[in-house]
Design an enzyme around this catalytic site. Sequence first.
Site, short mmCIF file in Angstrom:
data_model
loop_
_atom_site.label_atom_id
_atom_site.label_comp_id
_atom_site.label_asym_id
_atom_site.label_seq_id
_atom_site.Cartn_x
_atom_site.Cartn_y
_atom_site.Cartn_z
CG ASP A 1 5.37 8.81 9.60
OD1 ASP A 1 5.80 7.53 9.52
OD2 ASP A 1 5.22 9.66 8.88
CG ASP B 1 7.38 4.39 5.90
OD1 ASP B 1 6.87 4.70 7.04
OD2 ASP B 1 6.71 4.37 4.84
#
Length: 439
Positions: free
Chosen positions: A319, A116
């Site tokens: 992201d 992440d």
Amino acid sequence: MMKYLKLTTFFFFFALSISRNRALDPCASQSDGSDLSVIPIYSKCSPFKPPEADSMVNTVIKMASKDPQRLKFLSSLVAQKPTVAPIASGQQLHIGNYVVRAKIGTPGQLLFMVLDTSSDTAWVPCSGCSGCSSTTFSPNSSTTFGPLDCSLAQCTQVRGLSCPATGAAAPCLFNLSYGGDSSFSATLAQDSLRLATDVVPNFAFGCINAVSGNSVPPQGLLGLGRGPLSLVTQSSSLYSGIFSYCLPSFKSYYFSGSLKLGPVGQPKNIRTTPLLRNPHRPSLYYVNLTGVTVGRVNVPIAPELLAFDSNTGAGTIIDSGTVITRFVQPVYAAIRDEFRKQVAGPFSTLGAFDTCFEASSEAGAPVVSLHFTGLDLKLPLENTLIHSSAGTLSCLAMAAAPSNVNSVLNVIANLQQQNLRILFDVANSRLGIARELCN
Ligand SMILES: *[C@@H]1O[C@H](CO)[C@@H](O)[C@H](O)[C@H]1NC(C)=O
Ligand SMILES: *[C@@H]1O[C@H](CO)[C@@H](O)[C@H](O)[C@H]1NC(C)=O
Ligand SMILES: *[C@@H]1O[C@H](CO)[C@@H](O)[C@H](O)[C@H]1NC(C)=O
């Protein structure tokens, strides 16, 4: 002669069985040095794969159905005050689209941790955790494990921290919301983190004691954000604040991409764009998206819809946890309208995709390019379009930010990053992109 034949037959079968064993085990780690496999969460080599493989488009639609929650989570990160989002129930899918194998402790205990780039802290479920899955890290079995106390500097760097105001000796406890619908409580601890053949000693991470909701990755998360507690920062003496990944296509059920940590083996001639720093939200990788072209048309977008603003959190981030690229509503509408002008309709909707058309019209589909300061990304067709499982429909694989989230963020997501090497050079504050087939 007979003997010779037998021998060659033997060698033939021997060779065959070796190559067959390799072919049979595509999931064996092929890591050399610090090149780590990046595994799509629903693929063959992931412990989280569903019992039966679904079509790529269904997998993407299912995963993308969690994007609104991801956007809510990312928006809570850019909001002035992080909000604790309400907990929804009944969601079966976990957030986190790619996992890496990491070992924690001495001897190392294997965990498939979600990658992440928008989180800093790493965390893993620890033994005795309530609400966690059965695979947990056992601190008692590690000779290098140690809890971290409230008095230590690392403890003040975690969001959601609860330490006594008096500075009394107490375990460093924190409670974080994640994925927009879940939360967990954890104790900050340290242990050796093993990635491929490298060891990061005294790595600080959260040892999860309790989880509520379904979005917390079952075997933990490796935060690759830019903040003080992230892997990038904690391993800076080893990796110099540089890493890159290549995400394989969701189509490639058997294959994995790679995570490369440190300056060694990174592409030399790669075009880059500056990373922008938001002091309020240090973990996010902001870039300056200056425009979008569809075919030869420069899509008319008001500059303020793309502008970076560290006060509101507005701008564009890269992201690894969002599935399809999401633009703020008016930006997406402008891109979609131009795209529709250049492709033969009629248009229909499929899951999150609102611009689907007969696949036979695909040959005329325009190329979509994203323009960043100093870097133009001409999206390959497979990063622009997605096909229905029957192959009859082709859809523009992007969407608007969900309308119930007051989002000011544009998010460049997985589907648009696949088969590209994305270089995060935090040390030199730049992001590089180069074509690489990692399927
Ligand atoms: C770990 O060890 C401690 C101290 O010996 C003990 O109190 C605790 O119950 C153990 N935890 C587990 C999960 O075995
Ligand atoms: C974290 O804090 C929130 C808000 O106080 C609470 O509702 C939630 O139950 C906590 N989560 C855990 C796992 O303790
Ligand atoms: C982003 O690019 C635009 C257009 O070139 C420029 O005006 C603006 O200053 C840039 N923003 C940042 C934060 O670099």
